[in-house]
Design a protein around this motif. Structure first.
Motif, PDB file in Angstrom:
ATOM      1  N   VAL A   1       0.841  -1.206   0.000  1.00  0.00           N
ATOM      2  CA  VAL A   1       0.000   0.000   0.000  1.00  0.00           C
ATOM      3  C   VAL A   1       0.871   1.249   0.000  1.00  0.00           C
ATOM      4  N   LEU A   2       1.928   1.251   0.817  1.00  0.00           N
ATOM      5  CA  LEU A   2       2.835   2.392   0.846  1.00  0.00           C
ATOM      6  C   LEU A   2       3.507   2.602  -0.510  1.00  0.00           C
ATOM      7  N   GLY A   3       3.881   1.507  -1.165  1.00  0.00           N
ATOM      8  CA  GLY A   3       4.476   1.630  -2.491  1.00  0.00           C
ATOM      9  C   GLY A   3       3.513   2.225  -3.498  1.00  0.00           C
ATOM     10  N   ALA A   4       2.223   1.825  -3.432  1.00  0.00           N
ATOM     11  CA  ALA A   4       1.232   2.389  -4.349  1.00  0.00           C
ATOM     12  C   ALA A   4       1.054   3.883  -4.106  1.00  0.00           C
ATOM     13  N   VAL A   5       1.058   4.302  -2.836  1.00  0.00           N
ATOM     14  CA  VAL A   5       0.932   5.727  -2.522  1.00  0.00           C
ATOM     15  C   VAL A   5       2.173   6.481  -2.985  1.00  0.00           C
ATOM     16  N   ALA A   6       3.350   5.855  -2.809  1.00  0.00           N
ATOM     17  CA  ALA A   6       4.588   6.525  -3.224  1.00  0.00           C
ATOM     18  C   ALA A   6       4.635   6.725  -4.730  1.00  0.00           C
ATOM     19  N   LEU A   7       4.081   5.798  -5.493  1.00  0.00           N
ATOM     20  CA  LEU A   7       4.101   5.939  -6.952  1.00  0.00           C
ATOM     21  C   LEU A   7       3.242   7.098  -7.433  1.00  0.00           C
TER      22      LEU A   7
ATOM     23  N   ALA B   1     -10.634  -3.976   0.239  1.00  0.00           N
ATOM     24  CA  ALA B   1     -10.892  -2.620   0.714  1.00  0.00           C
ATOM     25  C   ALA B   1      -9.745  -1.683   0.356  1.00  0.00           C
ATOM     26  N   ALA B   2      -8.503  -2.158   0.501  1.00  0.00           N
ATOM     27  CA  ALA B   2      -7.359  -1.327   0.137  1.00  0.00           C
ATOM     28  C   ALA B   2      -7.345  -1.032  -1.365  1.00  0.00           C
ATOM     29  N   SER B   3      -7.664  -2.044  -2.181  1.00  0.00           N
ATOM     30  CA  SER B   3      -7.708  -1.826  -3.627  1.00  0.00           C
ATOM     31  C   SER B   3      -8.781  -0.810  -3.998  1.00  0.00           C
ATOM     32  N   LEU B   4      -9.933  -0.914  -3.382  1.00  0.00           N
ATOM     33  CA  LEU B   4     -11.011   0.023  -3.667  1.00  0.00           C
ATOM     34  C   LEU B   4     -10.638   1.438  -3.232  1.00  0.00           C
ATOM     35  N   LEU B   5     -10.032   1.561  -2.058  1.00  0.00           N
ATOM     36  CA  LEU B   5      -9.651   2.879  -1.575  1.00  0.00           C
ATOM     37  C   LEU B   5      -8.617   3.529  -2.489  1.00  0.00           C
ATOM     38  N   LEU B   6      -7.619   2.766  -2.921  1.00  0.00           N
ATOM     39  CA  LEU B   6      -6.602   3.324  -3.817  1.00  0.00           C
ATOM     40  C   LEU B   6      -7.214   3.701  -5.173  1.00  0.00           C
ATOM     41  N   HIS B   7      -8.170   2.901  -5.645  1.00  0.00           N
ATOM     42  CA  HIS B   7      -8.838   3.235  -6.906  1.00  0.00           C
ATOM     43  C   HIS B   7      -9.614   4.545  -6.777  1.00  0.00           C
ATOM     44  N   LEU B   8     -10.263   4.756  -5.637  1.00  0.00           N
ATOM     45  CA  LEU B   8     -11.024   5.990  -5.433  1.00  0.00           C
ATOM     46  C   LEU B   8     -10.109   7.194  -5.274  1.00  0.00           C
ATOM     47  N   ILE B   9      -8.894   7.004  -4.737  1.00  0.00           N
ATOM     48  CA  ILE B   9      -7.957   8.114  -4.578  1.00  0.00           C
ATOM     49  C   ILE B   9      -7.512   8.643  -5.932  1.00  0.00           C
ATOM     50  N   SER B  10      -7.222   7.720  -6.860  1.00  0.00           N
ATOM     51  CA  SER B  10      -6.761   8.164  -8.187  1.00  0.00           C
ATOM     52  C   SER B  10      -7.394   7.283  -9.252  1.00  0.00           C
ATOM     53  N   PRO B  11      -8.698   7.537  -9.542  1.00  0.00           N
ATOM     54  CA  PRO B  11      -9.358   6.681 -10.536  1.00  0.00           C
ATOM     55  C   PRO B  11      -8.775   6.817 -11.929  1.00  0.00           C
ATOM     56  N   ASP B  12      -8.212   7.988 -12.247  1.00  0.00           N
ATOM     57  CA  ASP B  12      -7.638   8.154 -13.588  1.00  0.00           C
ATOM     58  C   ASP B  12      -6.392   7.300 -13.782  1.00  0.00           C
ATOM     59  N   ARG B  13      -5.628   7.129 -12.708  1.00  0.00           N
ATOM     60  CA  ARG B  13      -4.388   6.355 -12.814  1.00  0.00           C
ATOM     61  C   ARG B  13      -4.638   4.856 -12.670  1.00  0.00           C
ATOM     62  N   SER B  14      -5.669   4.467 -11.948  1.00  0.00           N
ATOM     63  CA  SER B  14      -5.979   3.045 -11.762  1.00  0.00           C
ATOM     64  C   SER B  14      -6.411   2.447 -13.091  1.00  0.00           C
ATOM     65  N   ASN B  15      -5.761   1.367 -13.473  1.00  0.00           N
ATOM     66  CA  ASN B  15      -6.026   0.772 -14.790  1.00  0.00           C
ATOM     67  C   ASN B  15      -6.326  -0.727 -14.712  1.00  0.00           C
TER      68      ASN B  15
END
Length: 443
Positions: free
Chosen positions: A116-122, A168-182
């Protein structure tokens, strides 16, 4: 004017019940994630072979050796992450794979936050056309290996808790940056569910097989114990016939002594009467015991018990059944006690039956001899003429239980085992003199 008393406070709103249920489920989820369901024993620790026990360590070493440099390379080349940050993320995400062999849930507590930290760092780095976010390929694949290790060790509730937390973590990260989530967020949830189902099925299948083996072991032990008890009961019935004969002789002699011997004093007559009464009481007690032992009510048990005088008939019947057998029976056998006589016959009978079942057509030699103090019973068979067609392909050894019990009854010794040429040997040495009972000093 009276008013009715209030009926108590109104029921709590539905939202309170839903909130308490949610809190309860969250506590259960946290408990499952914080408490492993198995001790910190390595995977395959109970495997019989050493290479099987070492296999998990080889696998986790290979995973760590592969994913650490691959993660660094992907982060630096594809995502343009600096070398220091890429190295730190790679170690945090891939090095705990070394714990999968014995502590997969603890490894999850390190790898999952690091992912999760790596995804936020990217998010702080520029987006390229072919970037995969929030889970880069090395992160996604390594996490699937982690889920597989969890599925092989943890319970269903723990696996569901891990999967829900991952989703839940995947959904939260997708909502943070839906444009980048692919799509990697949804892909990890789907593939994670598949891996968890497969791993859980393998674990439950292994548990079922282990329980089946344990049950078969218990059943085999129970069958052996039941066979032992049945054989001891049979011996007890036969001993009744042997002892009852002698007790009957004692009763008759004691009753007839006053008439056969003239001039007996009154004390001697009373003594003979006491002996006869005791013998009759013993016979009555033995008959009551025999009634319990003969619960099947078969009449075959009431027939006269066989002995060495019928070994010749036994061998001839075996020959007629298609087994080439030879008999060597000493003609000058001394007085053989009835218990030894019956035990010798039963040993020959069981040994010949084993040859018929396990080595059909094998030439067999039966020898009964005596040195004056011991009776030696020897049954030796050669290799079966048709090794591929035994009547019974497996043996439980229960037939030998009866032999051992009979030999133990008479105080003799028994030697059984295969021969170098593929045959089998049964040798019993039975004492002809009565075996003295153990004294208190011996016990």
């Amino acid at each position: 004017m009276s008013t009715s008393p209030p009926h108590g406070p109104p029921p709590p709103p539905v939202t309170d019940g839903l909130a308490s249920a949610a809190r309860r489920n969250l506590r259960e989820l946290a408990h499952r994630l914080a408490h492993p369901s198995h001790p910190a024993t390595p995977l395959f620790a109970d495997a019989p072979k050493r290479r099987q026990r070492l296999l998990p360590y080889v696998v986790v070493l290979a995973l760590a050796a592969i994913f650490v440099p691959v993660t660094i390379t992907v982060l630096t080349d594809q995502y343009e992450v600096s070398g220091g940050v890429a190295g730190a993320l790679a170690v945090a995400q891939a090095a705990p794979l070394l714990m999968l062999a014995h502590r997969p849930l603890q490894a999850w507590w390190i790898i999952f936050p690091a992912d999760v930290l790596g995804a936020v760092a990217l998010l702080g780095y520029p987006v390229h056309r072919y970037d995969v976010w929030p889970w880069p390929p090395p992160t996604l694949i390594g996490y699937l290996f982690l889920l597989l290790a969890l599925a092989l060790r943890e319970t269903r509730r723990t696996l569901i808790s891990v999967w829900v937390t991952t989703g839940a973590a995947s959904l939260l990260l997708h909502l943070i940056s839906p444009d980048r989530s692919n799509g990697s967020a949804l892909l990890l949830v789907i593939l994670g569910a598949v891996v968890l189902l497969i791993g859980a099925a393998l674990r439950e299948r292994g548990d079922a097989q282990r329980r089946l083996v344990e049950q078969e072991t218990i059943s085999e032990a129970e069958r052996a114990q039941r066979t032992l008890l049945e054989e001891r009961t049979r011996i007890a019935r036969e001993l009744h016939d042997v002892v009852a004969h002698h007790m009957s002789v004692i009763t008759v002699q004691a009753d007839s002594a006053p008439y056969r011997i003239s001039g007996l004093p009154e004390e001697a007559r009373e003594e003979f009467g006491t002996i006869a009464a005791s013998a009759r009481e013993s016979l009555a007690e033995m008959r009551r015991l025999l009634t319990v032992l003969r619960s099947d009510g078969t009449e075959g048990e009431r027939a006269p018990q066989p002995g060495l005088d019928r070994v010749q008939q036994l061998v001839e019947a075996t020959v007629r059944a298609g087994l080439p057998a030879e008999l060597s029976l000493a003609a000058d056998l001394p007085g053989v006690p009835q218990a030894v006589d019956l035990s010798a016959y039963r040993i020959v009978q069981e040994a010949l039956a084993n040859v018929v079942r396990h080595a059909p057509g094998a030439r067999t030699r039966v020898s009964v001899a005596s040195d004056g103090e011991h009776l030696t019973v020897l049954v030796v068979n050669d290799r079966a003429e048709q090794p591929g067609s035994p009547l019974e392909t497996t043996g439980t050894g229960h037939g030998l239980v009866g032999m051992r019990e009979r030999v133990r009854l008479t105080g003799g010794t028994l030697d059984t085992g295969p021969l170098p040429d593929g045959g089998f040997r049964v040798a019993a040495r039975l004492p002809l003199a009565p075996v003295p009972p153990p004294t208190s000093e011996d016990s």
